[in-house]
Motif scaffolding. Structure first.
Motif, PDB file in Angstrom:
ATOM      1  N   LEU A   1       0.833  -1.203   0.000  1.00 33.54           N
ATOM      2  CA  LEU A   1       0.000   0.000   0.000  1.00 33.54           C
ATOM      3  C   LEU A   1       0.867   1.253   0.000  1.00 33.54           C
ATOM      4  O   LEU A   1       0.580   2.218  -0.718  1.00 33.54           O
ATOM      5  N   ALA A   2       1.939   1.255   0.793  1.00 35.81           N
ATOM      6  CA  ALA A   2       2.846   2.408   0.847  1.00 35.81           C
ATOM      7  C   ALA A   2       3.486   2.652  -0.524  1.00 35.81           C
ATOM      8  O   ALA A   2       3.615   3.793  -0.972  1.00 35.81           O
ATOM      9  N   GLN A   3       3.878   1.583  -1.196  1.00 30.23           N
ATOM     10  CA  GLN A   3       4.472   1.714  -2.522  1.00 30.23           C
ATOM     11  C   GLN A   3       3.466   2.291  -3.515  1.00 30.23           C
ATOM     12  O   GLN A   3       3.794   3.159  -4.330  1.00 30.23           O
ATOM     13  N   HIS A   4       2.224   1.797  -3.431  1.00 34.51           N
ATOM     14  CA  HIS A   4       1.166   2.293  -4.313  1.00 34.51           C
ATOM     15  C   HIS A   4       0.919   3.781  -4.094  1.00 34.51           C
ATOM     16  O   HIS A   4       0.823   4.564  -5.058  1.00 34.51           O
ATOM     17  N   GLN A   5       0.855   4.209  -2.834  1.00 33.35           N
ATOM     18  CA  GLN A   5       0.621   5.616  -2.532  1.00 33.35           C
ATOM     19  C   GLN A   5       1.805   6.477  -2.956  1.00 33.35           C
ATOM     20  O   GLN A   5       1.632   7.589  -3.458  1.00 33.35           O
ATOM     21  N   ALA A   6       3.024   5.970  -2.750  1.00 33.10           N
ATOM     22  CA  ALA A   6       4.211   6.730  -3.150  1.00 33.10           C
ATOM     23  C   ALA A   6       4.227   6.958  -4.657  1.00 33.10           C
ATOM     24  O   ALA A   6       4.598   8.041  -5.132  1.00 33.10           O
ATOM     25  N   GLU A   7       3.814   5.953  -5.422  1.00 32.49           N
ATOM     26  CA  GLU A   7       3.766   6.105  -6.881  1.00 32.49           C
ATOM     27  C   GLU A   7       2.753   7.164  -7.290  1.00 32.49           C
ATOM     28  O   GLU A   7       3.030   8.017  -8.147  1.00 32.49           O
ATOM     29  N   LEU A   8       1.572   7.140  -6.653  1.00 34.07           N
ATOM     30  CA  LEU A   8       0.542   8.124  -6.988  1.00 34.07           C
ATOM     31  C   LEU A   8       0.962   9.536  -6.576  1.00 34.07           C
ATOM     32  O   LEU A   8       0.721  10.503  -7.306  1.00 34.07           O
ATOM     33  N   LEU A   9       1.583   9.652  -5.425  1.00 37.47           N
ATOM     34  CA  LEU A   9       1.988  10.974  -4.933  1.00 37.47           C
ATOM     35  C   LEU A   9       3.080  11.586  -5.810  1.00 37.47           C
ATOM     36  O   LEU A   9       3.040  12.786  -6.122  1.00 37.47           O
ATOM     37  N   THR A  10       4.058  10.789  -6.187  1.00 31.27           N
ATOM     38  CA  THR A  10       5.168  11.322  -6.984  1.00 31.27           C
ATOM     39  C   THR A  10       4.763  11.591  -8.436  1.00 31.27           C
ATOM     40  O   THR A  10       5.451  12.328  -9.137  1.00 31.27           O
ATOM     41  N   GLN A  11       3.646  10.999  -8.874  1.00 30.43           N
ATOM     42  CA  GLN A  11       3.169  11.224 -10.232  1.00 30.43           C
ATOM     43  C   GLN A  11       2.126  12.331 -10.312  1.00 30.43           C
ATOM     44  O   GLN A  11       1.724  12.734 -11.405  1.00 30.43           O
ATOM     45  N   ASN A  12       1.691  12.818  -9.157  1.00 30.79           N
ATOM     46  CA  ASN A  12       0.683  13.867  -9.127  1.00 30.79           C
ATOM     47  C   ASN A  12       1.304  15.195  -9.556  1.00 30.79           C
ATOM     48  O   ASN A  12       2.324  15.628  -9.013  1.00 30.79           O
ATOM     49  N   ASP A  13       0.678  15.856 -10.526  1.00 30.77           N
ATOM     50  CA  ASP A  13       1.238  17.098 -11.080  1.00 30.77           C
ATOM     51  C   ASP A  13       1.346  18.205 -10.030  1.00 30.77           C
ATOM     52  O   ASP A  13       2.276  19.011 -10.068  1.00 30.77           O
ATOM     53  N   LEU A  14       0.397  18.250  -9.090  1.00 27.75           N
ATOM     54  CA  LEU A  14       0.417  19.300  -8.079  1.00 27.75           C
ATOM     55  C   LEU A  14       1.496  19.069  -7.021  1.00 27.75           C
ATOM     56  O   LEU A  14       1.871  19.999  -6.294  1.00 27.75           O
ATOM     57  N   LEU A  15       2.001  17.845  -6.936  1.00 21.16           N
ATOM     58  CA  LEU A  15       2.949  17.518  -5.872  1.00 21.16           C
ATOM     59  C   LEU A  15       4.366  17.284  -6.361  1.00 21.16           C
ATOM     60  O   LEU A  15       5.261  17.021  -5.559  1.00 21.16           O
ATOM     61  N   LYS A  16       4.568  17.346  -7.667  1.00 21.91           N
ATOM     62  CA  LYS A  16       5.921  17.166  -8.193  1.00 21.91           C
ATOM     63  C   LYS A  16       6.829  18.299  -7.698  1.00 21.91           C
ATOM     64  O   LYS A  16       6.472  19.470  -7.742  1.00 21.91           O
ATOM     65  N   ASN A  17       7.982  17.926  -7.210  1.00 21.97           N
ATOM     66  CA  ASN A  17       8.965  18.874  -6.664  1.00 21.97           C
ATOM     67  C   ASN A  17       8.445  19.612  -5.434  1.00 21.97           C
ATOM     68  O   ASN A  17       9.000  20.646  -5.047  1.00 21.97           O
ATOM     69  N   GLN A  18       7.384  19.092  -4.834  1.00 20.58           N
ATOM     70  CA  GLN A  18       6.813  19.700  -3.641  1.00 20.58           C
ATOM     71  C   GLN A  18       7.327  18.969  -2.397  1.00 20.58           C
ATOM     72  O   GLN A  18       7.213  17.752  -2.298  1.00 20.58           O
TER      73      GLN A  18
END
Length: 224
Positions: A49-66
């Motif tokens: 689950l942590a891996q799945h969430q990390a993938e979604l978070l790092t691919q989110n346009d609003l959160l890139k480089n955030q």
């Protein structure tokens, strides 16, 4: 006799015409299309689950480089303690900037809710289960009809069990809903929910110690 049947049919038709068709005095229960839900029963599944969430978070346009700050649960549980660490590791492995303080960072939090069903109805068996059971019974009857050694019937059934048993699991009356959210300046910019079956004995992994404990009534009087 034929005349009576015709008169009965005509009478039934006329009587039915006095009432509305396709009506019911209460909604009729129906079923959803068949769906699947995973069962969480190992710490490794928390890492998945942590891996799945990390993938979604790092691919989110609003959160890139955030910069991200993982806000731990208000009340620690075995799941929250492990998930904080697992999510941090997965985010760092994917190149995310994870801070140890909330200043100037998007805050990552999660909510956990355990749902216990008290009166769940019948849940149908997986597709093919009845066919496999019938086939197993049929195989077991072959030796009594043709083979000299009845135990030989167990070989094909055992081979099939070895092949497919890894995908077998059971539904339970308890589920866990895990929602991961990210907020920036009090605005929710990311929210993702996942639901899993859990074993009844594992619900303590997701609820704080003492939560839901029943209060005992204590009698008080003036006698010493």
């Amino acid at each position: 006799m034929l005349r009576k049947v015709c008169l009965l049919g005509i009478g039934s038709t006329l009587l039915a015409g006095c009432f509305g068709t396709h009506t019911s005095q209460a909604p009729i229960a129906t079923t959803y299309p068949i769906s699947e839900q995973q069962k969480m029963q190992a710490a490794h599944h928390w890492d998945v689950l942590a891996q799945h969430q990390a993938e979604l978070l790092t691919q989110n346009d609003l959160l890139k480089n955030q910069p991200l700050f993982i806000r731990g649960a208000k009340q620690a549980t075995p799941f929250s303690t492990a998930f904080d660490t697992l999510l941090t590791s997965q985010l760092v492995a994917k190149g995310a900037y994870v801070k140890t303080t909330p200043a100037q960072a998007a805050q990552v939090s999660y909510k956990v809710q355990v749902v216990e069903h008290k009166d769940r109805g019948y849940i149908r068996a997986p597709e093919g289960a009845m066919t496999a059971l019938a086939a197993g019974i049929a195989v077991a009857t072959i030796p009594y009809n043709q083979w000299s050694e009845p135990a030989l019937a167990l070989i094909p059934a055992a081979a099939a069990t070895d092949l497919f048993s890894g995908s077998w699991t059971s539904e339970t009356d308890q589920e866990v809903l895990i929602t991961t959210q990210v907020t920036i300046a009090d605005q929710v910019v990311y929210s993702n929910s996942n639901i899993y079956y859990i074993n009844p004995g594992d619900n303590g992994h997701y609820t704080p110690a003492g939560a839901g404990a029943k209060l005992k009534n204590v009698s008080v009087n003036s006698e010493w």
